[in-house]
Design a protein around this motif. Structure first.
Motif, PDB file in Angstrom:
ATOM      1  N   ARG A 102     -26.217  44.785 -16.722  1.00  0.00           N
ATOM      2  CA  ARG A 102     -26.187  44.309 -15.328  1.00  0.00           C
ATOM      3  C   ARG A 102     -25.037  44.951 -14.563  1.00  0.00           C
ATOM      4  O   ARG A 102     -25.200  45.399 -13.418  1.00  0.00           O
ATOM      5  N   GLU A 103     -23.882  45.006 -15.184  1.00  0.00           N
ATOM      6  CA  GLU A 103     -22.728  45.593 -14.503  1.00  0.00           C
ATOM      7  C   GLU A 103     -22.921  47.078 -14.239  1.00  0.00           C
ATOM      8  O   GLU A 103     -22.529  47.588 -13.181  1.00  0.00           O
ATOM      9  N   LEU A 104     -23.518  47.784 -15.182  1.00  0.00           N
ATOM     10  CA  LEU A 104     -23.784  49.205 -14.966  1.00  0.00           C
ATOM     11  C   LEU A 104     -24.723  49.397 -13.781  1.00  0.00           C
ATOM     12  O   LEU A 104     -24.509  50.270 -12.927  1.00  0.00           O
ATOM     13  N   TYR A 105     -25.773  48.591 -13.709  1.00  0.00           N
ATOM     14  CA  TYR A 105     -26.680  48.659 -12.560  1.00  0.00           C
ATOM     15  C   TYR A 105     -25.934  48.407 -11.259  1.00  0.00           C
ATOM     16  O   TYR A 105     -26.124  49.120 -10.262  1.00  0.00           O
ATOM     17  N   ASN A 106     -25.083  47.392 -11.243  1.00  0.00           N
ATOM     18  CA  ASN A 106     -24.328  47.075 -10.027  1.00  0.00           C
ATOM     19  C   ASN A 106     -23.448  48.239  -9.589  1.00  0.00           C
ATOM     20  O   ASN A 106     -23.346  48.549  -8.389  1.00  0.00           O
ATOM     21  N   ILE A 107     -22.816  48.896 -10.532  1.00  0.00           N
ATOM     22  CA  ILE A 107     -21.949  50.022 -10.202  1.00  0.00           C
ATOM     23  C   ILE A 107     -22.781  51.191  -9.679  1.00  0.00           C
ATOM     24  O   ILE A 107     -22.369  51.905  -8.747  1.00  0.00           O
ATOM     25  N   VAL A 108     -23.972  51.387 -10.249  1.00  0.00           N
ATOM     26  CA  VAL A 108     -24.881  52.421  -9.743  1.00  0.00           C
ATOM     27  C   VAL A 108     -25.269  52.124  -8.298  1.00  0.00           C
ATOM     28  O   VAL A 108     -25.275  53.022  -7.442  1.00  0.00           O
ATOM     29  N   LYS A 109     -25.591  50.868  -8.010  1.00  0.00           N
ATOM     30  CA  LYS A 109     -25.955  50.496  -6.643  1.00  0.00           C
ATOM     31  C   LYS A 109     -24.779  50.689  -5.683  1.00  0.00           C
ATOM     32  O   LYS A 109     -24.964  51.108  -4.527  1.00  0.00           O
TER      33      LYS A 109
END
Length: 391
Positions: free
Chosen positions: A356-363
């Motif tokens: 989830r955190e990786l996705y958030n950083i990508v966004k």
């Protein structure tokens, strides 16, 4: 003249043999994309490179045809007992432990297992996400399965957070047997050609199934973070897509964050052919220093944000022969190497992140954010509130 003919014949035989090897490993669909990325010039980075290290797990306590309930419990108990011991020795630049993203299979749900995994998550050692094995399924049944499973995990264990606009629980996904979007040629282990659409409409924000090489399900997009658009009448719609890019709008139906895929020339089959490096961690594929360097060199990042490098590796964490690798010295040595080489604060900064955190950083990168990615761990999808196990 004869020498030239013999040389020409040799080249033809070599090309034929090479093509045969590529097809035997289902490499013909992705090898050229890999080579293009591998030999393209890297963008210049000003300042340190931030390493976003994400460990995802096809976490299947019931793995094995003869597994007993007692064996299931032993596997989960060992994770609950031993993972904090080894992971608790390390923290990243932000003070976070190595985080394990437990992609738990819907068809294997047991309250007592998830209770212990949720307790690990409540203590900062990971997060729970969704994993499904299915065969000859339908869109309607898959939709019902995903919605009921996420609601159960949320109600019973505190997993996931709701989208404030839609009210849907938001989750990351890994497909069992690598068969996202009905991608096997024989049609087994899925059956749903519009799976990307179903995932999006039930709250899925990212797929982390790949790489799957040497499986035929491996997409042509290699070492990329990209969007895929579903063709509901055809399988394997994720095979191609559009890269996530700084300043660009979201596209298609679903984001895919892939892990490192390439060739390991230091580990060769028959002493000649390089082995496929696909980020899989097992007893016979331990996370060595050389492999860590290969993962960094894969240079997976949002286009236009090369200073934030994503490393998503994977495992099947409850297979008995692998437990000593995942919960013992090989894992510890990997974390120590990450700490020593990739967290010096000058050349590299290390961040242990959940899926989830990786996705958030990508966004955040897509929206043009820069600087320290640590501030964007909860940028788009908020952190769940896991239920700790009663002592």
């Amino acid at each position: 003249m004869i020498s030239l003919m013999l040389f020409a014949i040799f080249l033809v035989v070599l090309a034929w043999f090479g093509l045969k090897v590529l097809k035997s490993k289902s490499m013909e669909g992705w090898i050229f994309s890999y080579l293009k990325n591998r030999f393209s010039p890297k963008a210049k980075v000003n300042g340190p490179t931030h390493i976003l290290f994400c460990f995802v797990d096809h976490y299947e306590p019931q793995w094995g045809k003869t597994t007993t309930y007692e064996q299931e419990c032993e596997r989960v108990d060992r994770w609950h007992r031993d993972y904090p011991k080894v992971a608790g020795k390390f923290v990243d630049a932000d003070g976070c432990y190595p985080k394990h993203s437990f992609f738990y299979p819907e068809e294997e749900y047991r309250f007592e297992h998830l209770e212990k995994i949720a307790d690990l998550c409540a203590r900062g050692f990971g997060e729970i996400e969704v994993h499904i094995h299915h065969d000859d399924d339908t869109s309607d049944n898959l939709r019902q399965t995903l919605e009921s499973f996420t609601e159960k995990l949320h109600a019973q264990h505190g997993a996931f957070s709701r989208c404030p606009e839609s009210g849907k629980l938001q989750y990351a996904f890994i497909h069992g047997n690598w068969c996202l979007d009905n991608s096997r040629k024989d049609g087994k282990w899925c059956g749903v050609n519009d799976e990307l659409i179903v995932l999006k409409e039930t709250g899925c924000f990212v797929d982390m199934t790949f790489p799957s090489a040497p499986s035929e399900t491996q997409p042509a997009m290699v070492n990329q973070i990209y969007y895929a658009k579903d063709d509901p009448l055809k399988p394997k719609s994720y095979d191609i897509g559009q890269q996530v890019e700084v300043g660009a709008a979201p596209w298609g139906d679903l984001m895919l964050i892939t892990g490192p895929l390439g060739l390991n020339w230091k580990t060769r089959k028959s002493g000649v052919f390089p082995k496929i490096e696909n980020g899989d961690i097992r007893w016979n594929m331990p996370p060595t220093k050389h492999r860590v360097d290969l993962w960094v060199d894969a240079n997976i990042h949002v286009k236009g944000r090369p200073e934030w490098v994503s490393i998503k590796i994977h495992t099947h964490g409850t297979q008995d022969q692998d437990l000593d690798t995942l919960l013992g010295q090989p894992f510890e040595e990997m974390c120590q190497y990450l700490q020593d080489k990739y967290n010096d604060g000058e050349n590299y900064v290390l961040h242990y992140v959940s899926a989830r955190e990786l996705y958030n950083i990508v966004k955040a990168a897509e929206d043009g954010k820069d600087g320290n990615p640590n501030q964007y761990r909860d940028y788009h999808v908020q952190a769940p509130s896991y239920i700790a196990k009663a002592s």
